[in-house]
Enzyme design. Structure first.
Site, PDB file in Angstrom:
ATOM      1  N   SER A 146      80.148   0.258 -16.363  1.00  0.00           N
ATOM      2  CA  SER A 146      79.794  -0.445 -15.136  1.00  0.00           C
ATOM      3  C   SER A 146      80.730  -0.037 -13.997  1.00  0.00           C
ATOM      4  CB  SER A 146      79.789  -1.964 -15.392  1.00  0.00           C
ATOM      5  OG  SER A 146      79.186  -2.662 -14.338  1.00  0.00           O
ATOM      6  N   ASP A 148      68.434  -1.061 -17.252  1.00  0.00           N
ATOM      7  CA  ASP A 148      69.708  -1.378 -16.610  1.00  0.00           C
ATOM      8  C   ASP A 148      69.563  -1.229 -15.098  1.00  0.00           C
ATOM      9  OD1 ASP A 148      72.281  -1.403 -15.516  1.00  0.00           O
ATOM     10  OD2 ASP A 148      73.162  -0.275 -17.166  1.00  0.00           O
ATOM     11  N   HIS A 187      71.797  -4.040 -18.675  1.00  0.00           N
ATOM     12  CA  HIS A 187      73.170  -3.703 -18.298  1.00  0.00           C
ATOM     13  C   HIS A 187      74.189  -4.373 -19.214  1.00  0.00           C
ATOM     14  CE1 HIS A 187      76.207  -2.138 -15.604  1.00  0.00           C
ATOM     15  NE2 HIS A 187      76.766  -3.332 -15.525  1.00  0.00           N
TER      16      HIS A 187
END
Length: 154
Positions: free
Chosen positions: A74, A129, A142
């Protein structure tokens, strides 16, 4: 600077160490993460970028035969994009591979790290995602990378 207590390492770290058959040291980077840091230039915390660059340069200088593998999830992936793209060539040359999960800069940087060899980068993006797809949208896709527990091929 090193992680101790192998039983507390994530499965991916244990798998890497087993397959490498040599000493591996893992180093994390502490950085600010939040929706607002996605809006900064480059999508990452500036202090975290500087810390990562310092760590990369330090290990490249102090341990010249060391092979470096970088990674991030991320915003950690975004931080690695920004840190690696501006490293001196002598440090970049020591980085043998980079692995990202849920990369928030995947679309913006066209699946690569600017100023770094594309063939040394592997990005895992779940189809659902939202962040990896280029939106500031936390979706279920995600949040499931840690449950995937990827294995390193022999």
């Amino acid at each position: 600077m090193t992680c101790t207590g192998h039983d507390h390492w994530p499965p991916l770290f244990r798998d890497l160490e087993r397959k490498a058959r040599e000493e591996i040291i893992f180093q994390g980077v502490d950085y600010a993460a939040g929706i607002s840091t996605n809006l900064l230039p480059g999508g990452a915390d500036l202090a975290g970028i500087r810390t990562a660059q310092s760590l990369f340069n330090n290990i490249a200088q102090r341990c010249p035969s060391t092979k470096i593998v970088a990674g991030g999830y991320s915003q950690g992936a975004a931080l690695m994009h920004r840190a690696i793209e501006d490293l001196p060539s002598s440090t970049k040359d020591k980085i043998v591979g980079v692995v990202f999960y849920g990369d928030t800069q995947n679309v913006a940087d066209r699946g690569q790290i600017p100023n770094f060899p594309r063939e040394k980068v592997k990005i895992f993006c779940n189809p659902s995602d939202g962040f990896c797809g280029g939106a500031l949208l936390v979706t279920a896709g995600h949040l499931v990378y840690s449950s995937d527990e990827p294995s390193i091929p022999e």
